[in-house]
Design an enzyme around this catalytic site. Structure first.
Site, PDB file in Angstrom:
ATOM      1  N   LYS A  16       0.826  -1.224   0.000  1.00 19.23           N
ATOM      2  CA  LYS A  16       0.000   0.000   0.000  1.00 19.23           C
ATOM      3  C   LYS A  16       0.853   1.264   0.000  1.00 19.23           C
ATOM      4  O   LYS A  16       0.596   2.181  -0.767  1.00 19.23           O
ATOM      5  CB  LYS A  16      -0.852   0.051   1.282  1.00 19.23           C
ATOM      6  CG  LYS A  16      -2.148  -0.680   1.209  1.00 19.23           C
ATOM      7  CD  LYS A  16      -2.934  -0.455   2.488  1.00 19.23           C
ATOM      8  CE  LYS A  16      -2.063  -0.754   3.674  1.00 19.23           C
ATOM      9  NZ  LYS A  16      -2.653  -1.009   4.924  1.00 19.23           N
ATOM     10  N   ARG A  92      -9.935   0.991  10.150  1.00 16.23           N
ATOM     11  CA  ARG A  92      -9.467  -0.336  10.534  1.00 16.23           C
ATOM     12  C   ARG A  92     -10.474  -1.049  11.420  1.00 16.23           C
ATOM     13  O   ARG A  92     -10.280  -2.231  11.715  1.00 16.23           O
ATOM     14  CB  ARG A  92      -8.166  -0.187  11.317  1.00 16.23           C
ATOM     15  CG  ARG A  92      -6.893  -0.467  10.524  1.00 16.23           C
ATOM     16  CD  ARG A  92      -5.772  -0.368  11.521  1.00 16.23           C
ATOM     17  NE  ARG A  92      -4.501  -0.897  11.180  1.00 16.23           N
ATOM     18  CZ  ARG A  92      -3.538  -0.287  10.519  1.00 16.23           C
ATOM     19  NH1 ARG A  92      -3.744   0.876   9.960  1.00 16.23           N
ATOM     20  NH2 ARG A  92      -2.365  -0.857  10.380  1.00 16.23           N
ATOM     21  N   ARG A 131      11.407  -6.738   5.424  1.00 18.54           N
ATOM     22  CA  ARG A 131      11.655  -5.286   5.427  1.00 18.54           C
ATOM     23  C   ARG A 131      12.254  -4.809   6.738  1.00 18.54           C
ATOM     24  O   ARG A 131      12.876  -3.749   6.800  1.00 18.54           O
ATOM     25  CB  ARG A 131      10.390  -4.496   5.061  1.00 18.54           C
ATOM     26  CG  ARG A 131       9.369  -4.359   6.154  1.00 18.54           C
ATOM     27  CD  ARG A 131       8.095  -3.657   5.711  1.00 18.54           C
ATOM     28  NE  ARG A 131       7.136  -3.639   6.805  1.00 18.54           N
ATOM     29  CZ  ARG A 131       5.927  -3.121   6.744  1.00 18.54           C
ATOM     30  NH1 ARG A 131       5.496  -2.594   5.612  1.00 18.54           N
ATOM     31  NH2 ARG A 131       5.132  -3.130   7.786  1.00 18.54           N
ATOM     32  N   ARG A 133      11.286  -3.415   9.661  1.00 19.46           N
ATOM     33  CA  ARG A 133      11.006  -2.142  10.325  1.00 19.46           C
ATOM     34  C   ARG A 133      11.025  -2.364  11.841  1.00 19.46           C
ATOM     35  O   ARG A 133      10.844  -3.492  12.307  1.00 19.46           O
ATOM     36  CB  ARG A 133       9.605  -1.682   9.877  1.00 19.46           C
ATOM     37  CG  ARG A 133       9.369  -0.211   9.958  1.00 19.46           C
ATOM     38  CD  ARG A 133       8.065   0.165   9.288  1.00 19.46           C
ATOM     39  NE  ARG A 133       6.912  -0.304  10.039  1.00 19.46           N
ATOM     40  CZ  ARG A 133       5.662  -0.252   9.576  1.00 19.46           C
ATOM     41  NH1 ARG A 133       5.433   0.221   8.370  1.00 19.46           N
ATOM     42  NH2 ARG A 133       4.661  -0.680  10.304  1.00 19.46           N
ATOM     43  N   ARG A 144      -0.786  -8.069  14.197  1.00 22.26           N
ATOM     44  CA  ARG A 144      -1.396  -7.130  13.248  1.00 22.26           C
ATOM     45  C   ARG A 144      -2.211  -7.869  12.185  1.00 22.26           C
ATOM     46  O   ARG A 144      -3.289  -7.427  11.804  1.00 22.26           O
ATOM     47  CB  ARG A 144      -0.324  -6.260  12.581  1.00 22.26           C
ATOM     48  CG  ARG A 144       0.335  -5.289  13.547  1.00 22.26           C
ATOM     49  CD  ARG A 144       0.828  -4.034  12.844  1.00 22.26           C
ATOM     50  NE  ARG A 144       1.851  -4.285  11.850  1.00 22.26           N
ATOM     51  CZ  ARG A 144       3.157  -4.228  12.095  1.00 22.26           C
ATOM     52  NH1 ARG A 144       3.599  -3.933  13.284  1.00 22.26           N
ATOM     53  NH2 ARG A 144       4.007  -4.466  11.152  1.00 22.26           N
TER      54      ARG A 144
HETATM   55  P1  AMP Z   1       0.456   0.879   9.535  1.00 22.97           P
HETATM   56  O1  AMP Z   1       1.674   1.624   9.084  1.00 22.97           O
HETATM   57  O2  AMP Z   1      -0.810   1.321   8.846  1.00 22.97           O
HETATM   58  O3  AMP Z   1       0.622  -0.608   9.508  1.00 22.97           O
HETATM   59  O4  AMP Z   1       0.231   1.278  11.083  1.00 22.97           O
HETATM   60  C1  AMP Z   1       1.223   1.006  12.059  1.00 22.97           C
HETATM   61  C2  AMP Z   1       0.558   0.907  13.435  1.00 22.97           C
HETATM   62  O5  AMP Z   1      -0.093   2.159  13.743  1.00 22.97           O
HETATM   63  C3  AMP Z   1      -0.543  -0.144  13.549  1.00 22.97           C
HETATM   64  O6  AMP Z   1      -0.009  -1.409  13.854  1.00 22.97           O
HETATM   65  C4  AMP Z   1      -1.383   0.424  14.697  1.00 22.97           C
HETATM   66  O7  AMP Z   1      -0.761   0.198  15.941  1.00 22.97           O
HETATM   67  C5  AMP Z   1      -1.324   1.919  14.427  1.00 22.97           C
HETATM   68  N1  AMP Z   1      -2.439   2.377  13.543  1.00 22.97           N
HETATM   69  C6  AMP Z   1      -2.331   2.897  12.274  1.00 22.97           C
HETATM   70  N2  AMP Z   1      -3.543   3.209  11.776  1.00 22.97           N
HETATM   71  C7  AMP Z   1      -4.440   2.891  12.739  1.00 22.97           C
HETATM   72  C8  AMP Z   1      -5.863   2.956  12.817  1.00 22.97           C
HETATM   73  N3  AMP Z   1      -6.609   3.396  11.804  1.00 22.97           N
HETATM   74  N4  AMP Z   1      -6.450   2.539  13.973  1.00 22.97           N
HETATM   75  C9  AMP Z   1      -5.713   2.082  15.012  1.00 22.97           C
HETATM   76  N5  AMP Z   1      -4.386   1.972  14.990  1.00 22.97           N
HETATM   77  C10 AMP Z   1      -3.740   2.366  13.868  1.00 22.97           C
END
Ligand code: AMP
Length: 190
Positions: A16, A92, A131, A133, A144
């Site tokens: 994404k 989410r 990756r 991170r 996740r």
């Molecule tokens: P991402 O880069 O989208 O995978 O987000 C990294 C982390 O940020 C996730 O594992 C969550 O802990 C938090 N996070 C990002 N977007 C959301 C969301 N819409 N709702 C809740 N937590 C989020």
């Protein structure tokens, strides 16, 4: 073509982020990534960052009220209103989807579409481990992905029922996936 307003869905590790960068170059919307916004808050040590950091490290979700507030504010900013958006990482949860529906009913949902970049679980697991991170421990990744299946994947049905969902195959090279996205976007924007 008018400013595009897209919701980009897909498992973590589906590409994404990479595809959003390319879509921004091609169509000029603002990339609104909740994960990036939270990571900046953590790096800057803001109150939000302090609150979110441990949850993110564990692969847990940041509470809905916090996330909804952030997204409501961001989508109301003039750059987004003018240039459109790519919403990445939100919604989410069902509560976030309801909040988004409300935002869109206030601002008009014309032309809003959701794209799911579909990549199977085994493949995203491999990609995320590769990756490396900071928050990509195997345990956090599993958490996740589990949360995605239980809480986020059902939202796909909601977008589908509203006739808003396009599914794009996320396997293959970045160029191949981008071409598929572009074709799908142009097909629904005509
Ligand atoms: P991402 O880069 O989208 O995978 O987000 C990294 C982390 O940020 C996730 O594992 C969550 O802990 C938090 N996070 C990002 N977007 C959301 C969301 N819409 N709702 C809740 N937590 C989020």
């Amino acid at each position: 073509m008018a400013a595009i307003r897209l919701i980009i869905l897909g498992r973590q590790g589906s590409g994404k982020g990479t595809q959003c960068v390319r879509l921004v170059e091609a169509y000029g919307p603002v990339h609104v990534s909740t994960g990036d916004m939270l990571r900046s808050a953590v790096a800057e040590g803001t109150e939000l960052g302090l609150r979110a950091s441990a949850l993110m490290d564990a692969g847990d979700l940041v509470p809905d009220d916090v996330m909804i507030g952030i997204v409501v504010d961001r989508l109301a900013k003039s750059d987004v209103v003018e240039h459109g958006f790519l919403l990445d990482g939100f919604p989410r949860t069902p509560a976030q989807a309801e909040a988004l529906e409300e935002i869109l009913s206030d601002t008009g949902a014309d032309g809003v579409r959701a794209f799911n970049i579909e990549v199977p679980v085994d493949e995203v697991m491999e990609r995320m481990l590769a990756r490396g991170r900071g928050d990509d421990t195997e345990e956090a990744i599993r958490r996740r992905l589990d949360l995605y299946e239980s809480t986020t994947a059902p939202l796909l049905a909601w977008f589908e029922e509203h006739g808003l969902l396009s599914v794009v195959d996320g396997l293959g090279t970045e160029d191949e996936v981008f071409d598929r996205l572009r074709t799908a976007i142009e097909a629904v924007s005509e």
